[in-house]
Design an enzyme around this catalytic site. Structure first.
Site, PDB file in Angstrom:
ATOM      1  N   ALA A  94       0.816  -1.219   0.000  1.00 11.99           N
ATOM      2  CA  ALA A  94       0.000   0.000   0.000  1.00 11.99           C
ATOM      3  C   ALA A  94       0.847   1.265   0.000  1.00 11.99           C
ATOM      4  O   ALA A  94       0.586   2.217  -0.745  1.00 11.99           O
ATOM      5  CB  ALA A  94      -0.927  -0.008   1.211  1.00 11.99           C
ATOM      6  N   ALA A  95       1.886   1.296   0.836  1.00  6.47           N
ATOM      7  CA  ALA A  95       2.651   2.527   1.019  1.00  6.47           C
ATOM      8  C   ALA A  95       3.579   2.818  -0.155  1.00  6.47           C
ATOM      9  O   ALA A  95       3.547   3.909  -0.743  1.00  6.47           O
ATOM     10  CB  ALA A  95       3.448   2.447   2.315  1.00  6.47           C
ATOM     11  N   ASN A 141      -1.602   4.009   2.876  1.00  5.73           N
ATOM     12  CA  ASN A 141      -1.967   4.679   1.628  1.00  5.73           C
ATOM     13  C   ASN A 141      -1.833   6.186   1.731  1.00  5.73           C
ATOM     14  O   ASN A 141      -1.310   6.845   0.828  1.00  5.73           O
ATOM     15  CB  ASN A 141      -3.404   4.307   1.241  1.00  5.73           C
ATOM     16  CG  ASN A 141      -3.479   3.048   0.408  1.00  5.73           C
ATOM     17  OD1 ASN A 141      -3.080   3.051  -0.746  1.00  5.73           O
ATOM     18  ND2 ASN A 141      -3.956   1.966   0.994  1.00  5.73           N
ATOM     19  N   ASP A 147       3.865   0.921   7.477  1.00  2.42           N
ATOM     20  CA  ASP A 147       4.027   0.253   8.765  1.00  2.42           C
ATOM     21  C   ASP A 147       5.382   0.489   9.419  1.00  2.42           C
ATOM     22  O   ASP A 147       5.541   0.222  10.615  1.00  2.42           O
ATOM     23  CB  ASP A 147       3.832  -1.263   8.604  1.00  2.42           C
ATOM     24  CG  ASP A 147       2.390  -1.635   8.305  1.00  2.42           C
ATOM     25  OD1 ASP A 147       1.552  -0.719   8.174  1.00  2.42           O
ATOM     26  OD2 ASP A 147       2.104  -2.843   8.189  1.00  2.42           O
ATOM     27  N   CYS A 194      -5.272  -7.560   4.462  1.00  2.00           N
ATOM     28  CA  CYS A 194      -6.480  -7.733   5.262  1.00  2.00           C
ATOM     29  C   CYS A 194      -7.422  -8.785   4.669  1.00  2.00           C
ATOM     30  O   CYS A 194      -8.282  -9.312   5.374  1.00  2.00           O
ATOM     31  CB  CYS A 194      -7.212  -6.406   5.391  1.00  2.00           C
ATOM     32  SG  CYS A 194      -6.205  -5.098   6.132  1.00  2.00           S
ATOM     33  N   SER A 240       1.530  -5.511  -4.837  1.00  2.00           N
ATOM     34  CA  SER A 240       0.302  -4.857  -4.387  1.00  2.00           C
ATOM     35  C   SER A 240      -0.710  -5.934  -4.053  1.00  2.00           C
ATOM     36  O   SER A 240      -1.158  -6.673  -4.926  1.00  2.00           O
ATOM     37  CB  SER A 240      -0.243  -3.929  -5.482  1.00  2.00           C
ATOM     38  OG  SER A 240      -1.439  -3.305  -5.056  1.00  2.00           O
ATOM     39  N   TYR A 245     -32.310   9.200   6.712  1.00  2.00           N
ATOM     40  CA  TYR A 245     -33.262   8.355   7.428  1.00  2.00           C
ATOM     41  C   TYR A 245     -34.273   7.734   6.481  1.00  2.00           C
ATOM     42  O   TYR A 245     -34.852   8.394   5.631  1.00  2.00           O
ATOM     43  CB  TYR A 245     -34.038   9.145   8.495  1.00  2.00           C
ATOM     44  CG  TYR A 245     -35.306   8.418   8.916  1.00  2.00           C
ATOM     45  CD1 TYR A 245     -35.222   7.234   9.651  1.00  2.00           C
ATOM     46  CD2 TYR A 245     -36.563   8.880   8.524  1.00  2.00           C
ATOM     47  CE1 TYR A 245     -36.363   6.531  10.009  1.00  2.00           C
ATOM     48  CE2 TYR A 245     -37.712   8.183   8.872  1.00  2.00           C
ATOM     49  CZ  TYR A 245     -37.618   7.009   9.610  1.00  2.00           C
ATOM     50  OH  TYR A 245     -38.748   6.307   9.943  1.00  2.00           O
ATOM     51  N   ALA A 286      -3.641  -0.361   6.773  1.00  2.62           N
ATOM     52  CA  ALA A 286      -3.493  -0.155   5.328  1.00  2.62           C
ATOM     53  C   ALA A 286      -3.961   1.228   4.905  1.00  2.62           C
ATOM     54  O   ALA A 286      -3.378   1.856   4.012  1.00  2.62           O
ATOM     55  CB  ALA A 286      -4.262  -1.239   4.577  1.00  2.62           C
ATOM     56  N   ARG A 338       2.031  10.958 -10.949  1.00  2.33           N
ATOM     57  CA  ARG A 338       0.920  11.850 -11.317  1.00  2.33           C
ATOM     58  C   ARG A 338       1.371  13.312 -11.312  1.00  2.33           C
ATOM     59  O   ARG A 338       0.878  14.133 -12.089  1.00  2.33           O
ATOM     60  CB  ARG A 338      -0.246  11.678 -10.343  1.00  2.33           C
ATOM     61  CG  ARG A 338      -0.991  10.361 -10.476  1.00  2.33           C
ATOM     62  CD  ARG A 338      -2.252  10.368  -9.619  1.00  2.33           C
ATOM     63  NE  ARG A 338      -2.872   9.067  -9.590  1.00  2.33           N
ATOM     64  CZ  ARG A 338      -2.807   8.221  -8.574  1.00  2.33           C
ATOM     65  NH1 ARG A 338      -2.097   8.555  -7.491  1.00  2.33           N
ATOM     66  NH2 ARG A 338      -3.401   7.055  -8.611  1.00  2.33           N
TER      67      ARG A 338
END
Length: 553
Positions: free
Chosen positions: A10-11, A306, A284, A42, A38, A426, A302, A21
């Protein structure tokens, strides 16, 4: 500029994606000693149990896809073993060809993750039927072992997220499961008065939960056949899973003088930069800080990995993103039960020296006529400011919605009274007209401002043990009172209270209660309006009291 990233998942991949980007000019290279870059850690327990049909579903993106999408050079099965930071050069080994490699960098990112927090007794022994869950390969190994061996019994060491998820998945495959836990209760990061409620589901699912019991001796050679425990028990099993948590993988970073924080993870600023210029740490391996207290915490999640990766990738390429800390929000499904937490627990708040108002709110996720099911919300607020500090929820459907609403509110510094003002969706299939979050805000605000103060079951029990003079009023029906009541309570139904309150002493500390809290609050208001000096409503009512009384440490 050349960016070298050590580690992926993730990191690390988030660093690469965000940096690309922002610019097409940078050369971005990622090294990882694993074969997958990747994947969903979990999701591994659910693939082990067959709920996810194929492990490939957990690894949707490979190095080739990343190269085409982001023009990032990714080298799997490449272990970085040494760094010369003065020369800005890394050295390592291709784990497949066994050939050494080296590379230079302008910016270096540690995304080296975490390593097993293996109990000492297991650290020097290898057994083919003892497993830990860290990556897809480890999950496949467990899955294949179950498929190729007759597994009838399993022992899991640890009752956190992974331990309980694995207990669920193994039990659903017809395997008898025992869970050993060092502490008194599962999910030890929760307040104990919430964690005990998980034990009811553990017992319901016929899982053998063993609190305050650890492994002290191993029996077996190539295969572990049994463990002897601190309570003198010997547990035989075909499969053993160590779910004892992780610690930050900082060894390589420390060789170049990177500073660790109070938690033992790499200390970073809000740009994810370490004490060395142009050297960053994410995921982590990196230390977070609590959004409320601003103090360092280590909570490897996770979602946090990210965020950190995106911020580092942006920072390195001249962006302005900054890390704002975390609340440690987490959620777990355990069979039908949903267990969630955000912000500070009561024990964490007290450790920080905060004076808190505590609320137990028992409400259905939707109306009874739509088959609503109760959830227990424990929420705390700062008594001096009214700010909501944290919440824990245990229930069924709709827990995820409420914890996310509360996490959002806490992130923006909401006061207890402001929860009632939230314009929440609701309709009967989804909620009650006043959502459990609204009720939480109303009651918690009353407790903060002492208009209708609350007393927790724990405080009441402690006062009773000190033999304080108390008036405890049960406002329910006679049938309910005779079935189950708070120790020392007298029975005055709400409908009779206005004509019988003169039987009570207005100067004695008074506690009212009903089954869950609403009628107790109505009785409290009557007595306060009639001049009683100190009247508390028992938070969560008799239902909450009995749950805690039966399990009090």
């Amino acid at each position: 500029m050349k960016i070298v990233i050590i580690g992926s998942v993730a990191a690390g991949t988030s660093v690469a994606a965000k940096a690309r980007r922002n610019t097409e000019e940078a050369e971005i290279v990622l090294y990882d000693k694993d074969i997958d870059i990747s994947y969903s850690v979990c999701g591994i327990p659910y693939a082990v149990g067959g709920e996810v049909e194929n492990f490939d579903e957990l690894t949707p993106r490979n190095a080739e896809w990343f190269k085409k999408r982001y023009n990032v050079d990714i080298h799997t099965s490449h272990e970085v073993q040494r760094i010369d930071h003065e020369k800005k050069r890394i050295y390592g080994l291709n784990l497949i060809t066994r050939k050494p490699f080296s590379d230079d960098y302008d910016a270096l990112v540690f995304a080296t993750g975490s390593i097993y927090n293996t109990p000492a007794i297991f650290s020097n022994r290898q057994f083919e039927n003892v497993f830990q869950i860290k990556n897809v390969s480890s999950g496949k190994n467990i899955h294949n072992f179950i498929k190729t061996n007759k597994v009838e019994k399993a022992v899991i060491v640890g009752a956190g997220y992974i331990g309980l998820e694995m207990a669920e998945q193994l039990q659903r495959q017809g395997i008898a499961v025992s869970v050993l836990q060092r502490g008194n209760h599962p999910m030890s990061h929760l307040d104990w008065d919430m964690a005990v409620r998980i034990e009811n589901e553990v017992a319901k699912q016929q899982i053998d939960f063993r609190p305050k019991e650890t492994v002290v001796e191993l029996v077996g050679e190539e295969q572990l056949t049994a463990v002897k425990t601190s309570k003198g028990n010997e547990l035989s099993a075909d499969l053993f899973v160590l779910a004892t948590g992780v610690r930050p993988n900082t060894e390589l970073a420390q060789t170049i003088g990177i500073e660790l924080g109070k938690t033992g993870a790499i200390k970073v600023d809000n740009r994810m930069e370490t004490n060395l210029k142009n050297v960053y740490a994410v995921g982590d391996v990196a230390e977070s800080y609590n959004r409320i207290t601003q103090q360092p915490i280590y909570r490897p999640l996770a979602s946090t990995a990210n965020k950190m990766g995106r911020i580092a990738g942006d920072t390195i390429t001249g962006g302005s993103l900054r890390f704002k800390g975390i609340l440690g929000t987490g959620i777990l499904r355990f069979f039908d039960l949903a267990i969630a937490q955000t912000g500070l627990t009561e024990k964490e708040a007290l450790k920080e020296g905060l004076e808190v108002a505590v609320l137990y709110n028992i409400k259905p996720n939707k109306p009874d006529y739509m088959d609503g099911k109760e959830m227990v919300i424990k929420a705390i607020a700062d008594k001096s400011s009214g700010r909501v500090l944290g919440a824990q929820i245990i229930g069924y459907d709709g827990v995820d919605k409420r914890i996310d609403v509360l996490a959002t509110a806490i992130s923006f510094g909401a006061l207890a009274e402001e929860l009632f003002d939230l314009d929440l969706a609701y309709a009967p299939p989804f909620s009650t007209t006043k959502d459990p979050v609204h009720y939480t805000g109303m009651a918690l605000d009353n407790a903060v401002k002492r208009r209708a103060p609350l007393m927790s079951p724990i405080e009441l029990i402690e006062r009773q043990h000190r033999k304080e003079k108390l008036q405890i009023i049960d406002t329910r029906s006679k049938k309910q009172f005779e079935k189950s009541k708070v120790k020392g309570a007298i029975h005055i139904p709400l409908s009779d209270l206005r004509t019988r309150y003169d039987e009570l002493d207005k100067n004695v500390l008074t506690i009212t209660y009903c089954n869950k809290g609403v009628t107790g609050n109505a009785a409290q208001n009557i007595l306060l309006n009639e001049g009683f000096k100190h009247v508390y409503n028992l938070s969560g009512g008799n239902k909450n009291y009995q749950e805690i009384y039966e399990n009090i440490d």
